[in-house]
Design a protein around this motif. Sequence first.
Motif, PDB file in Angstrom:
ATOM      1  N   VAL A 277       0.848  -1.186   0.000  1.00  0.00           N
ATOM      2  CA  VAL A 277       0.000   0.000   0.000  1.00  0.00           C
ATOM      3  C   VAL A 277       0.887   1.240   0.000  1.00  0.00           C
ATOM      4  O   VAL A 277       1.747   1.388   0.874  1.00  0.00           O
ATOM      5  N   TYR A 278       0.695   2.123  -0.982  1.00  0.00           N
ATOM      6  CA  TYR A 278       1.429   3.390  -1.037  1.00  0.00           C
ATOM      7  C   TYR A 278       0.484   4.496  -0.587  1.00  0.00           C
ATOM      8  O   TYR A 278      -0.450   4.864  -1.287  1.00  0.00           O
ATOM      9  N   TRP A 279       0.767   5.032   0.609  1.00  0.00           N
ATOM     10  CA  TRP A 279      -0.126   5.972   1.278  1.00  0.00           C
ATOM     11  C   TRP A 279       0.585   7.302   1.433  1.00  0.00           C
ATOM     12  O   TRP A 279       1.574   7.405   2.161  1.00  0.00           O
ATOM     13  N   THR A 280       0.118   8.312   0.757  1.00  0.00           N
ATOM     14  CA  THR A 280       0.770   9.605   0.753  1.00  0.00           C
ATOM     15  C   THR A 280      -0.091  10.657   1.434  1.00  0.00           C
ATOM     16  O   THR A 280      -1.212  10.378   1.878  1.00  0.00           O
ATOM     17  N   ALA A 281       0.423  11.892   1.479  1.00  0.00           N
ATOM     18  CA  ALA A 281      -0.344  12.995   2.046  1.00  0.00           C
ATOM     19  C   ALA A 281      -1.619  13.235   1.258  1.00  0.00           C
ATOM     20  O   ALA A 281      -2.596  13.773   1.787  1.00  0.00           O
ATOM     21  N   ALA A 282      -1.636  12.837  -0.013  1.00  0.00           N
ATOM     22  CA  ALA A 282      -2.814  13.014  -0.865  1.00  0.00           C
ATOM     23  C   ALA A 282      -3.692  11.765  -0.901  1.00  0.00           C
ATOM     24  O   ALA A 282      -4.576  11.657  -1.748  1.00  0.00           O
ATOM     25  N   GLY A 283      -3.445  10.818  -0.007  1.00  0.00           N
ATOM     26  CA  GLY A 283      -4.252   9.605   0.051  1.00  0.00           C
ATOM     27  C   GLY A 283      -3.517   8.391  -0.489  1.00  0.00           C
ATOM     28  O   GLY A 283      -2.341   8.471  -0.872  1.00  0.00           O
ATOM     29  N   VAL A 284      -4.195   7.258  -0.514  1.00  0.00           N
ATOM     30  CA  VAL A 284      -3.610   6.018  -1.026  1.00  0.00           C
ATOM     31  C   VAL A 284      -3.529   6.106  -2.547  1.00  0.00           C
ATOM     32  O   VAL A 284      -4.544   6.294  -3.222  1.00  0.00           O
ATOM     33  N   GLN A 285      -2.326   5.967  -3.071  1.00  0.00           N
ATOM     34  CA  GLN A 285      -2.121   6.081  -4.516  1.00  0.00           C
ATOM     35  C   GLN A 285      -2.307   4.755  -5.240  1.00  0.00           C
ATOM     36  O   GLN A 285      -2.750   4.725  -6.377  1.00  0.00           O
ATOM     37  N   PHE A 286      -1.931   3.659  -4.586  1.00  0.00           N
ATOM     38  CA  PHE A 286      -2.173   2.347  -5.188  1.00  0.00           C
ATOM     39  C   PHE A 286      -2.112   1.268  -4.123  1.00  0.00           C
ATOM     40  O   PHE A 286      -1.519   1.433  -3.059  1.00  0.00           O
ATOM     41  N   VAL A 287      -2.783   0.166  -4.417  1.00  0.00           N
ATOM     42  CA  VAL A 287      -2.708  -1.073  -3.639  1.00  0.00           C
ATOM     43  C   VAL A 287      -2.246  -2.151  -4.603  1.00  0.00           C
ATOM     44  O   VAL A 287      -2.945  -2.479  -5.558  1.00  0.00           O
ATOM     45  N   ASP A 288      -1.053  -2.676  -4.392  1.00  0.00           N
ATOM     46  CA  ASP A 288      -0.448  -3.636  -5.309  1.00  0.00           C
ATOM     47  C   ASP A 288      -0.342  -4.987  -4.609  1.00  0.00           C
ATOM     48  O   ASP A 288       0.465  -5.170  -3.709  1.00  0.00           O
ATOM     49  N   MET A 289      -1.161  -5.944  -5.025  1.00  0.00           N
ATOM     50  CA  MET A 289      -1.178  -7.246  -4.356  1.00  0.00           C
ATOM     51  C   MET A 289       0.047  -8.089  -4.684  1.00  0.00           C
ATOM     52  O   MET A 289       0.731  -8.607  -3.795  1.00  0.00           O
ATOM     53  N   TRP A 290       0.341  -8.243  -5.977  1.00  0.00           N
ATOM     54  CA  TRP A 290       1.263  -9.307  -6.379  1.00  0.00           C
ATOM     55  C   TRP A 290       2.729  -8.967  -6.182  1.00  0.00           C
ATOM     56  O   TRP A 290       3.592  -9.817  -6.377  1.00  0.00           O
ATOM     57  N   SER A 291       3.040  -7.741  -5.780  1.00  0.00           N
ATOM     58  CA  SER A 291       4.421  -7.438  -5.423  1.00  0.00           C
ATOM     59  C   SER A 291       4.845  -8.186  -4.172  1.00  0.00           C
ATOM     60  O   SER A 291       6.013  -8.548  -4.013  1.00  0.00           O
ATOM     61  N   VAL A 292       3.882  -8.485  -3.267  1.00  0.00           N
ATOM     62  CA  VAL A 292       4.215  -9.184  -2.022  1.00  0.00           C
ATOM     63  C   VAL A 292       3.420 -10.472  -1.827  1.00  0.00           C
ATOM     64  O   VAL A 292       3.820 -11.343  -1.047  1.00  0.00           O
ATOM     65  N   ARG A 293       2.307 -10.617  -2.520  1.00  0.00           N
ATOM     66  CA  ARG A 293       1.468 -11.810  -2.397  1.00  0.00           C
ATOM     67  C   ARG A 293       2.084 -12.943  -3.209  1.00  0.00           C
ATOM     68  O   ARG A 293       2.565 -12.734  -4.326  1.00  0.00           O
ATOM     69  N   ARG A 294       2.060 -14.152  -2.676  1.00  0.00           N
ATOM     70  CA  ARG A 294       2.599 -15.315  -3.388  1.00  0.00           C
ATOM     71  C   ARG A 294       1.632 -16.490  -3.262  1.00  0.00           C
ATOM     72  O   ARG A 294       1.000 -16.676  -2.211  1.00  0.00           O
ATOM     73  N   PRO A 295       1.536 -17.323  -4.298  1.00  0.00           N
ATOM     74  CA  PRO A 295       0.819 -18.589  -4.128  1.00  0.00           C
ATOM     75  C   PRO A 295       1.613 -19.506  -3.194  1.00  0.00           C
ATOM     76  O   PRO A 295       2.807 -19.294  -2.971  1.00  0.00           O
ATOM     77  N   VAL A 296       0.967 -20.502  -2.653  1.00  0.00           N
ATOM     78  CA  VAL A 296       1.621 -21.411  -1.715  1.00  0.00           C
ATOM     79  C   VAL A 296       2.682 -22.230  -2.438  1.00  0.00           C
ATOM     80  O   VAL A 296       2.432 -22.797  -3.507  1.00  0.00           O
ATOM     81  N   PHE A 297       3.880 -22.277  -1.864  1.00  0.00           N
ATOM     82  CA  PHE A 297       4.938 -23.133  -2.413  1.00  0.00           C
ATOM     83  C   PHE A 297       5.819 -23.613  -1.266  1.00  0.00           C
ATOM     84  O   PHE A 297       6.026 -22.905  -0.285  1.00  0.00           O
ATOM     85  N   PRO A 298       6.347 -24.851  -1.353  1.00  0.00           N
ATOM     86  CA  PRO A 298       7.173 -25.414  -0.281  1.00  0.00           C
ATOM     87  C   PRO A 298       8.598 -24.875  -0.329  1.00  0.00           C
ATOM     88  O   PRO A 298       9.005 -24.219  -1.286  1.00  0.00           O
ATOM     89  N   THR A 299       9.365 -25.174   0.720  1.00  0.00           N
ATOM     90  CA  THR A 299      10.764 -24.765   0.758  1.00  0.00           C
ATOM     91  C   THR A 299      11.576 -25.578  -0.247  1.00  0.00           C
ATOM     92  O   THR A 299      11.167 -26.655  -0.690  1.00  0.00           O
ATOM     93  N   ALA A 300      12.739 -25.048  -0.596  1.00  0.00           N
ATOM     94  CA  ALA A 300      13.590 -25.691  -1.596  1.00  0.00           C
ATOM     95  C   ALA A 300      14.219 -26.963  -1.044  1.00  0.00           C
ATOM     96  O   ALA A 300      14.415 -27.112   0.163  1.00  0.00           O
ATOM     97  N   ALA A 301      14.555 -27.884  -1.944  1.00  0.00           N
ATOM     98  CA  ALA A 301      15.168 -29.148  -1.535  1.00  0.00           C
ATOM     99  C   ALA A 301      16.619 -28.956  -1.109  1.00  0.00           C
ATOM    100  O   ALA A 301      17.150 -29.732  -0.309  1.00  0.00           O
ATOM    101  N   SER A 302      17.292 -27.927  -1.643  1.00  0.00           N
ATOM    102  CA  SER A 302      18.701 -27.689  -1.334  1.00  0.00           C
ATOM    103  C   SER A 302      18.904 -26.231  -0.954  1.00  0.00           C
ATOM    104  O   SER A 302      18.423 -25.331  -1.647  1.00  0.00           O
ATOM    105  N   GLU A 303      19.616 -25.996   0.142  1.00  0.00           N
ATOM    106  CA  GLU A 303      19.915 -24.622   0.543  1.00  0.00           C
ATOM    107  C   GLU A 303      21.045 -24.034  -0.301  1.00  0.00           C
ATOM    108  O   GLU A 303      21.187 -22.818  -0.369  1.00  0.00           O
ATOM    109  N   LEU A 304      21.846 -24.891  -0.936  1.00  0.00           N
ATOM    110  CA  LEU A 304      22.952 -24.416  -1.748  1.00  0.00           C
ATOM    111  C   LEU A 304      22.511 -24.042  -3.157  1.00  0.00           C
ATOM    112  O   LEU A 304      23.060 -23.135  -3.773  1.00  0.00           O
ATOM    113  N   TRP A 305      21.506 -24.750  -3.675  1.00  0.00           N
ATOM    114  CA  TRP A 305      20.973 -24.481  -5.007  1.00  0.00           C
ATOM    115  C   TRP A 305      19.466 -24.243  -4.916  1.00  0.00           C
ATOM    116  O   TRP A 305      18.678 -24.841  -5.639  1.00  0.00           O
ATOM    117  N   SER A 306      19.075 -23.362  -4.036  1.00  0.00           N
ATOM    118  CA  SER A 306      17.654 -23.158  -3.760  1.00  0.00           C
ATOM    119  C   SER A 306      16.903 -22.596  -4.968  1.00  0.00           C
ATOM    120  O   SER A 306      15.714 -22.860  -5.149  1.00  0.00           O
TER     121      SER A 306
END
Length: 462
Positions: A277-306
């Motif tokens: 949410v970008y909230w300025t003195a002139a009000g909320v300019q935009f609400v952007d879901m997919w910049s931070v929203r993710r579909p469910v996914f499991p952790t990687a099998a390898s921490e070295l080649w994640s």
Amino acid sequence: MANVQLNTPVLIDGILNTNFFNGRVLAAEDLTALQTANAQQRRQLGRSIGDGVASGLEVTLGTDPTVTVLHVTAGLGLNRMGDAVALSTDVDLAITTTLQVQNATNGLFAACQPPQGMIATNLDCYILTISPASGLQGSAPMTSALSCGFASACASANVAEGVQFGLLPLGVPNTSNTTPLRSQALQLYATLAPQFITLAGLTGTAASNLEAQLAPSLSKFRNALAHLCFGTDVLAGFPANPFAATNGVSQFEEYGLLDALRDQGYLTDCAVPLALVYWTAAGVQFVDMWSVRRPVFPTAASELWSIFSGRRRIAEGLAMFLQFQEQIAWLGIQMGGLGSVNAQSWFTQLPPLGAIPIGAETGGSGAGAIGFLGNMTYRGPEFIEGASLQALMRSSFAYPPIDPATGEFIWVYTVRENIQALDNNLTTPLQAYIVFSNGHMPYKADARFDGSRWDYSNYALG
């Protein structure tokens, strides 16, 4: 580290299930222990599935300009602890910039409290999160050993599971090692912030003129923040040094602003990010879901080649596509169409594949694409069959985004079925569009005998 033997049960820190047997005297603590064990087992299953948004929980800005309200739809998510986060009904959420900490010492999720402080930030940007919460409801009679079976008091009857929303400031680190993308975001913010203070005091034509003047910078700022969350700037260094690791963990296992917030302890494992949410003195300019929203996914099998051994990059590739399409739709509404929008002036990054609606008055020829692509290097538009479209989109999730400022080559396509339908019946409400893709992706417009249409194919002179 404990020493263990083969064929010997390892019970260290294992889940304690209540053992029932005839003649055992049960107390409330025994049944509570059973509930705790069940919750721990569900969390194990949840962590194996992954974290993110499973369904719903879509966020939009309320329509009343006099109050700052976010509309959140019903839905289900999973946090990193394995807890389900379920919102059973649509809600209107009034937001404030003051972090409110609720007392939740009773119930199932007392450990999932929001952080106790605010982050120092130089941006008016916030992440809306949702976390599990619980509280006591109802009452039930309670007896004691001396009451002869008669109720002498009341206690809470149920523990209700619910959710709570949080608002975390999102800051872009301003350090000597900052990346070009971060520098660009900071510069855009420095330009926009005072202008929105001015805009807050304007009305009528003066306000409209300033909004139009700020529109390209606002769009680039939104796009830059999204790609900072995707970690685009950090991951650009992976091909040069994929072996970079510390203690067997890849230096590219964590990247992006969300991981930075987690490392600082502000974005906890209890919380599921929903929107920026970008909230300025002139009000909320935009609400952007997919910049931070993710579909469910499991952790990687390898921490070295994640990057290769997990589904995070594929999930982020999908999120990158959806973020771009959401922003394009937003620009179409804000600007009354995309005729004045071009990639180099309105975006810092493009996804590896995107779909751009163009005016049907062009007959679907793809002429409308020229304005959006501007001076970028591209080939097309060329025809592709609809049978290739889904495969092209899905394969794009594994490719890096496109920097429109570099002159990087891209492919541009029109889809035969779309153009043919427009040619056959232009009176039917039908949206013409073009598809662009990263130039490193395989070319998909080769004509195939008995697989392509004569009037909607691409030809080469020998």
